[in-house]
Motif scaffolding. Structure first.
Motif, mmCIF file in Angstrom:
data_model
loop_
_atom_site.group_PDB
_atom_site.id
_atom_site.type_symbol
_atom_site.label_atom_id
_atom_site.label_comp_id
_atom_site.label_asym_id
_atom_site.label_seq_id
_atom_site.Cartn_x
_atom_site.Cartn_y
_atom_site.Cartn_z
ATOM 1 N N TYR A 47 35.968 2.560 8.923
ATOM 2 C CA TYR A 47 35.562 3.819 8.294
ATOM 3 C C TYR A 47 34.586 4.558 9.192
ATOM 4 O O TYR A 47 33.751 3.935 9.838
ATOM 5 N N GLY A 48 34.697 5.903 9.196
ATOM 6 C CA GLY A 48 33.656 6.693 9.859
ATOM 7 C C GLY A 48 34.120 7.603 10.970
ATOM 8 O O GLY A 48 33.293 8.245 11.616
ATOM 9 N N ASN A 49 35.437 7.716 11.196
ATOM 10 C CA ASN A 49 35.898 8.660 12.213
ATOM 11 C C ASN A 49 35.969 10.059 11.593
ATOM 12 O O ASN A 49 36.943 10.423 10.952
ATOM 13 N N ARG A 56 38.853 12.351 11.966
ATOM 14 C CA ARG A 56 40.060 12.103 11.173
ATOM 15 C C ARG A 56 39.787 12.102 9.672
ATOM 16 O O ARG A 56 40.510 11.472 8.890
ATOM 17 N N GLY A 57 38.726 12.736 9.284
ATOM 18 C CA GLY A 57 38.469 12.887 7.853
ATOM 19 C C GLY A 57 37.998 11.630 7.151
ATOM 20 O O GLY A 57 38.299 11.410 5.979
ATOM 21 N N SER A 58 37.244 10.791 7.864
ATOM 22 C CA SER A 58 36.621 9.637 7.222
ATOM 23 C C SER A 58 35.133 9.695 7.535
ATOM 24 O O SER A 58 34.747 9.661 8.703
ATOM 25 N N SER A 59 34.314 9.811 6.474
ATOM 26 C CA SER A 59 32.883 9.910 6.748
ATOM 27 C C SER A 59 32.119 8.760 6.104
ATOM 28 O O SER A 59 32.425 8.322 4.990
ATOM 29 N N VAL A 87 40.044 10.003 3.763
ATOM 30 C CA VAL A 87 39.645 9.191 2.604
ATOM 31 C C VAL A 87 38.324 9.693 2.022
ATOM 32 O O VAL A 87 37.587 10.445 2.653
ATOM 33 N N GLU A 88 38.026 9.262 0.806
ATOM 34 C CA GLU A 88 36.765 9.565 0.148
ATOM 35 C C GLU A 88 35.593 9.165 1.036
ATOM 36 O O GLU A 88 35.639 8.103 1.668
#
Ligand SMILES: [Zn+2]
Length: 359
Positions: free
Chosen positions: A89-91, A94-97, A320-321
């Motif tokens: 998680y965290g890219n 690519r829409g992952s925070s 992702v959320e």
């Protein structure tokens, strides 16, 4: 093996049986940016202005044409084993925070948030003050199934306070403290070298010692919950040495691989152990990469990697959320099958997708 070696091995075996049920290893590497985790070395920083004396050598080691190839060159364990078998998680590209929620973006507030499950405005400095909050490590150690089988090995000497060693009774070895050697000559040698080594920064032990001590603890004492807190990534960044920052990150990844292989080779751990890897804070963008804190807004962005029997193999997350740093504590507990949120009101929930079990 000598008589003495046999006796020591027998004593170690008698100390701890292989763990029953799930185990978990939590690793943090202080202030390693999501930017390097997901895109590898940053070309714009491989130069003299950012402390790189031999740019060609650093490029040879870590520069590749695509972000995918660069990140795998820098962090091969994360981008082969974890990317294939676990989740990252965290890219943000690519829409992952993944975000720090304490608003301060430095170490003690971050470790408090990730270990207790909530940000606490009272934790507003890195001073050596006993943490008023109970960490997930202390909470687990207080339960029958984990009592005496929770241990923390950390490079930074503030961890005995963050984990509140005095109150929690969790095994914590940190900074330049010697490790318990129980008459073992290899650990006595480790302690001798520790005592004869000059710190780069006061209060921070080199990660090599921390990792060696943790690995020996796994072999001899077989903890069910291990926390490994590494520190060099942050030290070299503050020292404005992008080459050594990359080297430290690469070494952390090697440690992860070594630890993972060791666990998978052992009865009691094989197929039953989860690994969670994250950081206390991010860092700035571009020329601000060296810094972090309240005034460096980008340093609230971090990353989390999870792999193990409870984690579906979904690889790099995109669209992702958002996830928060506070979710780490409950995620660690959930990977063991424990409900931290029910016991600790106010704690953030686990990362649902990371703990739902393999299909
Ligand atoms: Zn720092």
């Amino acid at each position: 093996m000598s008589w003495c070696g046999l006796a020591v091995a027998a004593a170690a075996a008698a100390l701890a049986a292989p763990p029953e049920g799930r185990s978990v290893v939590l690793v943090t590497t202080d202030g390693l940016r999501w930017q390097e985790v997901f895109a590898g070395a940053d070309e714009r920083l491989i130069n003299k202005e950012n402390g790189v004396g031999e740019p060609d050598e650093v490029r040879k080691a870590f520069w590749r044409e695509t972000p995918e190839a660069r990140r795998e060159a820098l962090l091969p364990f994360l981008w082969t084993v974890v990317a294939r078998e676990g989740q990252l998680y965290g890219n943000r590209a690519r829409g992952s925070s993944v975000r720090v929620t304490n608003g301060l973006n430095f170490s003690y507030p971050g470790y408090n948030e990730l270990l207790t499950g909530a940000a606490d405005p009272r934790i507003d400095s890195n001073d050596k003050r006993p943490n008023p909050n109970v960490t997930v490590l202390e909470w687990l150690d207080g339960r029958e199934a984990y009592r005496g089988r929770v241990a923390a090995f950390c490079s930074w000497d503030v961890f005995p306070f963050i984990i509140n060693r005095e109150r929690s009774h969790v095994t914590v070895n940190a900074g330049f403290e010697p490790v318990a050697d129980a008459g073992r000559s290899d650990l006595a040698m480790l302690n001798r070298l520790l005592g004869d080594t000059t710190p780069v920064e006061t209060g921070v032990r080199h990660d090599s010692f921390t990792f060696a001590a943790a690995l020996e603890h796994v072999r001899a004492r077989q903890p069910r919950v291990l926390y490994l807190g590494l520190g060099e990534t942050d030290e070299w960044a503050h020292a404005k040495r992008y080459d050594r920052y990359l080297e430290a990150a690469h070494r952390v990844d090697r440690f992860l691989g070594e630890l993972w292989r060791e666990l998978q080779a052992r009865d009691g751990y094989r197929g039953r152990t989860s690994l969670v890897v994250t950081v206390d804070h991010g860092r700035g963008e571009g020329p601000e990469w060296k810094d972090h804190g309240k005034k460096v807004a980008a340093s609230q962005d971090i990353w989390i990697a999870v792999v193990g029997p409870e984690t579906p193999a979904l690889g790099e997350q995109s669209g992702v959320e958002p996830v928060t740093q506070a979710q780490v504590a409950a995620t660690v507990a959930a990977l063991l099958g424990e409900d931290y949120v029910a016991a600790v009101p106010g704690a953030a929930p686990p990362i649902a997708r990371a703990v739902e079990g393999k299909p």
